[in-house]
Design an enzyme around this catalytic site. Structure first.
Site, PDB file in Angstrom:
ATOM      1  N   LYS A 258       0.954  -1.057   0.004  1.00 17.72           N
ATOM      2  CA  LYS A 258       0.083  -0.080   0.078  1.00 17.72           C
ATOM      3  C   LYS A 258       0.757   1.223  -0.048  1.00 17.72           C
ATOM      4  CE  LYS A 258      -4.379   1.433   1.888  1.00 17.72           C
ATOM      5  NZ  LYS A 258      -5.493   1.047   2.818  1.00 17.72           N
ATOM      6  N   GLU A 340     -19.843  -5.856   9.469  1.00 17.49           N
ATOM      7  CA  GLU A 340     -20.816  -4.973  10.083  1.00 17.49           C
ATOM      8  C   GLU A 340     -21.897  -6.075  10.743  1.00 17.49           C
ATOM      9  OE1 GLU A 340     -19.637  -4.236   6.971  1.00 17.49           O
ATOM     10  OE2 GLU A 340     -18.623  -2.427   7.225  1.00 17.49           O
ATOM     11  N   ARG A 368     -25.454  -2.370   6.222  1.00 21.48           N
ATOM     12  CA  ARG A 368     -25.083  -3.727   5.890  1.00 21.48           C
ATOM     13  C   ARG A 368     -25.824  -4.652   6.948  1.00 21.48           C
ATOM     14  NH1 ARG A 368     -20.382  -4.908   2.646  1.00 21.48           N
ATOM     15  NH2 ARG A 368     -21.119  -4.191   0.864  1.00 21.48           N
TER      16      ARG A 368
HETATM   17  C1  LIG Z   1     -18.843  -2.170   4.070  1.00 22.27           C
HETATM   18  C2  LIG Z   1     -17.651  -1.370   4.029  1.00 22.27           C
HETATM   19  N1  LIG Z   1     -17.113  -1.051   5.247  1.00 22.27           N
HETATM   20  C3  LIG Z   1     -16.346  -0.371   5.562  1.00 22.27           C
HETATM   21  C4  LIG Z   1     -15.685   0.326   4.570  1.00 22.27           C
HETATM   22  C5  LIG Z   1     -14.644   1.483   4.650  1.00 22.27           C
HETATM   23  N2  LIG Z   1     -13.319   0.921   4.182  1.00 22.27           N
HETATM   24  C6  LIG Z   1     -13.042   1.429   2.903  1.00 22.27           C
HETATM   25  S1  LIG Z   1     -11.467   0.825   2.531  1.00 22.27           S
HETATM   26  C7  LIG Z   1     -11.387  -0.340   3.635  1.00 22.27           C
HETATM   27  C8  LIG Z   1     -10.211  -0.986   3.743  1.00 22.27           C
HETATM   28  C9  LIG Z   1     -10.118  -2.191   2.773  1.00 22.27           C
HETATM   29  O1  LIG Z   1      -8.775  -2.920   2.692  1.00 22.27           O
HETATM   30  P1  LIG Z   1      -8.397  -3.595   1.407  1.00 22.27           P
HETATM   31  O2  LIG Z   1      -9.888  -4.033   0.720  1.00 22.27           O
HETATM   32  O3  LIG Z   1      -7.625  -4.512   1.771  1.00 22.27           O
HETATM   33  O4  LIG Z   1      -7.775  -2.281   0.473  1.00 22.27           O
HETATM   34  P2  LIG Z   1      -6.558  -1.491   0.578  1.00 22.27           P
HETATM   35  O5  LIG Z   1      -7.121  -0.152   1.020  1.00 22.27           O
HETATM   36  O6  LIG Z   1      -5.826  -2.286   1.620  1.00 22.27           O
HETATM   37  O7  LIG Z   1      -6.023  -1.808  -0.793  1.00 22.27           O
HETATM   38  C10 LIG Z   1     -12.305  -0.093   4.590  1.00 22.27           C
HETATM   39  C11 LIG Z   1     -12.642  -0.626   5.840  1.00 22.27           C
HETATM   40  C12 LIG Z   1     -16.254   0.006   3.214  1.00 22.27           C
HETATM   41  N3  LIG Z   1     -15.828   1.005   2.340  1.00 22.27           N
HETATM   42  N4  LIG Z   1     -17.301  -0.761   3.089  1.00 22.27           N
END
Ligand SMILES: Cc1ncc(C[n+]2csc(CCOP(=O)(O)OP(=O)(O)O)c2C)c(N)n1
Ligand SMILES: CC(=O)[C@@H](O)[C@H](O)COP(=O)(O)O
Ligand SMILES: [Mg+2]
Length: 590
Positions: A258, A340, A368
């Protein structure tokens, strides 16, 4: 080599030739590493200008190039999970110049959006939907006799949600040409929590020691390839090309970093998940106290004297301001990853055993877990507090992240208490009120800085009691939530009455009746959909008492409000001072 965020536009001659993936596919493969360098340089520049999601995009530069190079997009389908990593994809699919205005009103959306481009196969913003959507597309194409490839790109954070596994479970027993790419950077927004993250880390370690354990995904009947270095373009192209040539469900496990290429982001992926524009980075402004900060401080304070308080977050520790709580009370802090539904039922289980769980959750993500609220909490009359953050319009993240439906969701739950603070102090007192209440209580508060920041002794409120702010004539404004200051300006200028209603449920019915008896018009004001919101509660009450006093309900109209600043969004909904005054004028002349 590490790059910096350039203040002026870098020279990107090769990237400038790519206005469309078809042009990308004309380039010889040996020019792609150079293209990746220029794409990363442009990305740093453009996000520096616009602000927005940062680390995730930097981590998929090579992957995005490889995918558009090998797939026949848009006839083949490319589904990004969450979509916060889509900036390089947007740059390569004809939106390079517009990227300087991403997230701004009229500019590109911060997430893939079907109406924006044929290359955005699926609208997104919430996580963990990519495999289901991609599978649906693959099945549909097959049914229609259309030969295509479908790829879902999902992060290790997004993979923790149950729905991703529901989709894997189904996909494995279909004969679709679906490729699931796990973009594993060992990060969610926070550090990725739970057994899956440990499993993936173990998988990588064993690979580096010469063994491969793909047991989990192979056991789910996917053909597994990996782990593969997602920044080594030649290897990536060859592995990707191999899996794309195979039939049936394929799983490709990539390892990426990242924030790749920008050292501060690589070193601090949490802090660089998203950034503000370049100037605020270099000239830090005075930090304002947000509603989340008030919550974060309050929960630490309440936990000190109440050992049976726990805090639960579905992967939003930083955003919900639970970092300090997590450090002070590690045994009572639960980051359950992006889950969630589980967060709510976990809280229900704790409440069965006389623990008081406080679930900190963004309004948009609470959507959700609606059945959990009903079936696992409300019907069993369990005792817990919901701290609903980002309630209302959230600004630049747009419609996917706006929290405009939580009141409608909660209002129908018997005995639920729903509170709408209009200031920092009110938030504190309402959290305390909800904490003392025996049953489901919810406090909804917005993104951004808190009005009239004072912190003193917290005092519980009388449940269902409003607060008269001003006595005036003709019109009574009934405020629910953070628009009180605007309401006050309207009321002062026109000599209207103003009441801070505080509780949507139970409603202060006596106050509503009194106001209806003394005014020509009642006006409700809320940062929530007018359908099923606080205005509906007042309307039902007026109907119940058979009042003839007209009611004007002001809130978010029956449409999705796109990305813009929160102020612009409020104005678009007529929720600024001029809009409110005008709507009242019009209603009075009817
Ligand atoms: C249902 C839901 N819960 C929480 C989020 C907030 N959120 C956005 S990105 C993220 C992290 C995602 O991690 P990953 O899929 O590994 O992507 P990375 O940022 O590491 O590339 C979160 C928790 C979301 N977008 N959707
Ligand atoms: C993509 C996503 O869902 C999060 O990154 C979200 O944009 C965070 O929003 P806040 O900035 O309000 O915490
Ligand atoms: Mg990740």
């Amino acid at each position: 080599m590490f790059l910096t965020i350039p203040a002026s536009r870098p020279s990107t001659p090769l990237l400038d030739q790519v206005n469309d993936p078809k042009q990308l596919r004309q380039l010889p493969a040996d020019q792609l590493p150079e293209l990746a360098e220029q794409l990363r340089a442009f990305l740093l520049y453009s996000v520096g200008q616009s602000g927005g999601h940062f680390g995730a995009g930097l981590g998929v530069v090579e992957l995005t190039i490889a995918l558009h190079y090998l797939l026949n997009t848009p006839d083949d389908h490319l589904v990004w999970d969450v979509g916060h990593q889509c900036y390089p994809h947007k740059i390569l699919t004809g939106r390079r110049e517009k990227m300087l205005h991403i997230r701004q009103k009229g500019g590109p959306s911060p997430f893939p959006k079907r109406s924006e481009s044929p290359y955005d196969d699926f609208g997104v913003g919430h996580s963990s939907t990519s495999i289901s959507a991609a599978l649906g597309m693959a099945i549909a194409d097959k049914l229609r006799g259309q030969k295509s490839k479908t790829v879902a790109v999902i992060g290790d954070g997004a993979m923790t949600a149950g729905v991703a596994f529901e989709a894997l479970n189904h996909a494995a027993h279909t004969d679709t040409d679906l490729l699931v790419i796990l973009n594993d950077n060992d990060m969610s927004i926070s550090h990725n929590e739970g057994g899956l993250a440990t499993y993936l880390a173990k998988n990588i370690k064993q690979k580096s020691e010469g063994e491969t354990t793909a047991a989990l995904f192979e056991a789910l009947d996917f053909e597994y390839t990996g782990p593969v270095d997602g920044h080594d373009l030649p290897t990536l192209l060859s592995k990707l090309s191999a899996v794309l040539s195979k039939d049936g469900p394929q799983f490709l496990h990539l390892i990426t970093k990242k924030g790749k290429g920008f050292k501060p982001a690589e070193d601090d992926p949490v802090g660089y998940h998203a950034i503000t524009k370049i100037s605020p980075i270099h000239q830090p402004k005075e930090k304002k106290v947000t509603y989340s900060n008030i919550f974060g401080r309050w929960i630490c304070e309440i936990a000190q004297s109440n050992p049976h308080v726990t805090a639960i977050t579905p992967a939003m520790k930083e955003g919900s301001d639970l970092v300090k709580f997590a450090t002070q009370y590690p045994n009572r802090f639960f980051d359950v990853a992006i889950a969630e539904q589980h967060a709510l039922t976990l809280a229900a289980g704790m409440a069965c055993q006389k623990i008081k769980p406080i679930v900190a959750i963004y309004s948009t993500f609470l959507q959700r877990a609606y059945d959990q609220l009903i079936h696992d909490i409300s019907i069993q009359d369990l005792d817990l507090l919901l701290a609903i953050d980002r309630a209302g319009l959230v600004g630049e993240d747009g419609a996917t992240h706006s929290g405009v439906l939580d009141i409608s969701m909660l209002r129908g739950l018997p005995k639920a208490v729903i509170m709408t603070p209009s200031s920092a102090q009110e938030l504190r007192n309402m959290l305390y009120t909800g904490f003392l209440y025996k049953g489901l209580a919810a406090v909804r508060y917005p993104r951004g800085s808190a009005i009239a920041h004072v912190e003193g002794e917290m005092k519980p409120l009388e449940i269902g009691r409003s607060l008269q702010i001003r006595k005036g004539e003709k019109v009574a404004l009934l405020n629910f939530g953070p628009l009180l200051k605007t309401a006050q300006a309207v009321a002062d200028s026109q000599n209207y009455s103003l009441v801070d209603m505080r509780f949507v449920k139970p409603l202060d019915g006596k106050m509503v009746e009194k106001l209806a008896n003394n005014h020509q018009l009642l006006v409700t004001l809320e940062d929530h959909s007018i359908i099923g919101g606080a205005g509906s509660e007042v309307s039902e009450h007026l109907h119940h008492i058979q009042s003839n006093t007209p009611l004007l309900t002001l809130g978010i109209p029956d449409k999705w409000i796109g990305h813009a600043t929160r102020e612009e969004q409020l104005a678009e909904c007529g929720l600024d001072q001029a809009g409110i005054a005008q709507a009242i004028e019009k209603a009075l002349t009817r």
